[in-house]
Design a protein around this motif. Structure first.
Motif, PDB file in Angstrom:
ATOM      1  N   LYS A   7       0.864  -1.083  -0.048  1.00  0.00           N
ATOM      2  CA  LYS A   7       0.074  -0.128   0.233  1.00  0.00           C
ATOM      3  C   LYS A   7       0.714   1.085   0.116  1.00  0.00           C
ATOM      4  N   VAL A   8       0.414   2.610  -0.406  1.00  0.00           N
ATOM      5  CA  VAL A   8       1.340   3.966  -1.170  1.00  0.00           C
ATOM      6  C   VAL A   8       1.087   4.797   0.126  1.00  0.00           C
ATOM      7  N   VAL A   9       1.895   4.987   0.892  1.00  0.00           N
ATOM      8  CA  VAL A   9       1.183   5.923   1.864  1.00  0.00           C
ATOM      9  C   VAL A   9       2.636   7.288   1.849  1.00  0.00           C
ATOM     10  N   ASP A  41      -6.744  -0.380  -5.475  1.00  0.00           N
ATOM     11  CA  ASP A  41      -6.912  -1.424  -5.325  1.00  0.00           C
ATOM     12  C   ASP A  41      -8.533  -1.444  -5.092  1.00  0.00           C
ATOM     13  N   GLY A  42      -9.402  -0.751  -4.959  1.00  0.00           N
ATOM     14  CA  GLY A  42     -10.381   0.194  -4.022  1.00  0.00           C
ATOM     15  C   GLY A  42     -10.044   1.349  -3.791  1.00  0.00           C
ATOM     16  N   THR A  43     -10.256   2.064  -3.019  1.00  0.00           N
ATOM     17  CA  THR A  43      -9.886   3.029  -2.812  1.00  0.00           C
ATOM     18  C   THR A  43      -8.062   3.270  -2.342  1.00  0.00           C
ATOM     19  N   ASP A  44      -7.537   2.728  -2.070  1.00  0.00           N
ATOM     20  CA  ASP A  44      -6.446   2.122  -2.217  1.00  0.00           C
ATOM     21  C   ASP A  44      -5.030   2.455  -3.012  1.00  0.00           C
ATOM     22  N   LEU A  98       5.734   6.073 -14.794  1.00  0.00           N
ATOM     23  CA  LEU A  98       5.385   7.143 -15.207  1.00  0.00           C
ATOM     24  C   LEU A  98       3.633   6.818 -15.791  1.00  0.00           C
ATOM     25  N   ARG A  99       4.379   6.522 -16.292  1.00  0.00           N
ATOM     26  CA  ARG A  99       2.571   5.267 -17.128  1.00  0.00           C
ATOM     27  C   ARG A  99       1.751   5.294 -16.482  1.00  0.00           C
ATOM     28  N   SER A 100       1.974   5.071 -15.231  1.00  0.00           N
ATOM     29  CA  SER A 100       0.673   4.505 -14.527  1.00  0.00           C
ATOM     30  C   SER A 100       0.576   4.802 -12.797  1.00  0.00           C
ATOM     31  N   LEU A 101       1.464   5.719 -12.746  1.00  0.00           N
ATOM     32  CA  LEU A 101       1.177   6.984 -11.796  1.00  0.00           C
ATOM     33  C   LEU A 101       0.068   7.907 -12.447  1.00  0.00           C
ATOM     34  N   ILE A 102       0.077   8.851 -13.606  1.00  0.00           N
ATOM     35  CA  ILE A 102      -0.736   9.564 -14.547  1.00  0.00           C
ATOM     36  C   ILE A 102      -1.626   8.598 -14.466  1.00  0.00           C
ATOM     37  N   ASP A 103      -1.857   7.177 -14.765  1.00  0.00           N
ATOM     38  CA  ASP A 103      -3.274   6.947 -14.530  1.00  0.00           C
ATOM     39  C   ASP A 103      -3.907   7.167 -13.211  1.00  0.00           C
ATOM     40  N   VAL A 104      -3.178   7.194 -12.703  1.00  0.00           N
ATOM     41  CA  VAL A 104      -4.264   7.116 -11.039  1.00  0.00           C
ATOM     42  C   VAL A 104      -3.905   8.420 -10.177  1.00  0.00           C
ATOM     43  N   TYR A 105      -2.938   9.304 -10.649  1.00  0.00           N
ATOM     44  CA  TYR A 105      -2.657  10.959 -10.025  1.00  0.00           C
ATOM     45  C   TYR A 105      -2.887  11.726 -10.920  1.00  0.00           C
ATOM     46  N   GLY A 106      -2.928  11.432 -12.299  1.00  0.00           N
ATOM     47  CA  GLY A 106      -3.692  12.398 -13.409  1.00  0.00           C
ATOM     48  C   GLY A 106      -2.227  13.291 -13.490  1.00  0.00           C
ATOM     49  N   SER A 107      -3.127  14.666 -13.394  1.00  0.00           N
ATOM     50  CA  SER A 107      -1.973  15.985 -13.048  1.00  0.00           C
ATOM     51  C   SER A 107      -1.138  16.456 -12.405  1.00  0.00           C
ATOM     52  N   ARG A 108      -1.685  15.523 -11.092  1.00  0.00           N
ATOM     53  CA  ARG A 108      -1.299  15.837  -9.994  1.00  0.00           C
ATOM     54  C   ARG A 108       0.371  14.650  -9.565  1.00  0.00           C
ATOM     55  N   VAL A 109       0.927  14.726 -10.347  1.00  0.00           N
ATOM     56  CA  VAL A 109       1.623  13.851 -10.706  1.00  0.00           C
ATOM     57  C   VAL A 109       3.430  15.340 -10.705  1.00  0.00           C
ATOM     58  N   LEU A 110       4.545  14.815  -9.868  1.00  0.00           N
ATOM     59  CA  LEU A 110       5.152  15.845 -10.025  1.00  0.00           C
ATOM     60  C   LEU A 110       6.124  15.199 -10.920  1.00  0.00           C
TER      61      LEU A 110
END
Length: 374
Positions: A247-249, A267-270, A292-304
């Protein structure tokens, strides 16, 4: 054609010296000008041959690689040293210390020179490193390189060109920062020279950021475990190789394990990590692009995203997607990069919001996280 890169091989094994010399002779742009069996002979040969790149073994009698390293750099501050070692925890730790003390890069020796796959991969990687480091040395001194490392995409006409203090005739195009909302994740990609750059960035970020941080550094498995230990000591927060399903924290750094691509998914809300051994991308596994592809899929524009020093152009395709999504991208500048391949690719493609020397990147990260101008 310009003069080939001048290389010295230092290894106590005559067999290894012979293999390396024969392999490198196949390259027109590389000339082996000297070889030595230990650090003492290396210092003597260095005076005569004046190599631009040294492939330096770690374990040798009389004078080992770590003892010889600072002496070589003292003789020529611009020499590029590639540490060579077998894949052991001890040697990985020593290689990391060597890079902190001025070595430009490292290369793990193949487990067997008889296995075609091991031989071919090692030969390709060594040649690429020598060419990239040799080109960097010559560019900094104003000399011509014997060959080009390839073309990268040029800036788009719609963006506003901004000249940066890089090298002569280098112009990058900066993209206005239009990220929607503050970053929720920080992604960092690096390769050649990356450990040194990561040490610098994390030291200055200590206590200033609580986002989950995802790092892909091109390294074999044994080395990534040691890198995580070094970064933990510097950063003061847990840095560890990512675990599949973890789990990412916040307040944690996830480092892509050697030989595994590291991605994230919902994975659900996680948000959880997902590791895979899909084919290498850009000859790399782990690679920056799948992360990067996966981070954009999850976080959209909110990836630095920060692209640090490294050979090749891994991270370019992912950065193009990041740009389209409206994320924020910072690249290391040419002058402070060991090799301006990866950051140069995204910078000259007009994808970056900022291109900065390594010492200024931590402050820019903090500004982006706080919603301030870079």
């Amino acid at each position: 054609m310009q003069h080939p890169y001048r290389v010295m091989i230092v290894d106590d094994s005559a067999v290894i010296r012979g293999f390396l010399t024969r392999w490198l002779k196949d390259e027109e742009s590389i000339e082996v000008v000297a070889s030595a069996s230990n650090g003492v002979y290396a210092l003597r040969e260095f005076e005569r041959a004046r190599p631009e790149v040294v492939v330096l073994d770690i374990e040798m009698p009389e004078m080992d690689g770590m003892t010889a390293l600072p002496k070589l750099i003292e003789m020529d501050a611009d020499v590029k040293v590639i540490m060579a070692s077998t894949l052991t925890l001890r040697n990985a730790n020593i290689s990391m210390q060597a890079m902190a003390k001025g070595a430009a890069d490292y290369i793990p020796k193949p487990e067997s020179t008889r296995e075609a796959k091991d031989k071919d991969n090692f030969q390709r990687e060594l040649v690429e490193k020598i060419k990239a480091l040799g080109a960097t040395r010559r560019k900094k001194s104003g000399q011509a390189a014997p060959s080009s490392d390839g073309q990268v995409k040029r800036p788009t006409a719609s963006a506003e060109p901004v000249k940066k203090s890089l090298y002569r005739n280098t112009t990058v195009t900066l993209r206005p920062n239009k990220a929607i909302g503050l970053p929720q994740a920080l992604a960092i990609g690096s390769s050649t020279g990356g450990p040194q750059a990561l040490f610098s960035v994390f030291e200055k970020l200590k206590g200033k950021i609580s986002l989950p941080i995802f790092v892909t550094q091109h390294m074999p498995a044994t080395f990534t475990a040691i890198l995580a230990e070094h970064l933990t000591k510097i950063f003061g927060l847990p840095v560890a190789e990512g675990i599949d399903g973890e789990k990412v924290v916040g307040n944690r750094v996830y480092l892509a394990p050697g030989d595994w691509h590291m991605t994230v998914k919902k994975d659900g809300t996680d948000t959880v990590l997902s590791l895979n051994q899909n084919p290498p991308e850009n000859f790399c596994r782990p690679a920056v692009d799948p992360m990067l592809r996966s981070l954009i899929d999850v976080y959209g524009s909110r990836v630095l995203t920060v692209i640090l020093t490294g050979m090749g152009h891994d991270g370019l395709k992912g950065s193009e997607l990041l740009s389209q999504a409206g994320g924020t991208l910072i690249a290391q500048d040419e002058a402070s990069s060991v090799v301006w391949g990866m950051p140069g690719a995204v910078a000259t493609a007009g994808l970056c919001n900022s291109v900065l020397p390594i010492q200024d990147i931590p402050a820019a990260i903090e500004n982006a996280v706080m919603g301030r101008p870079l």
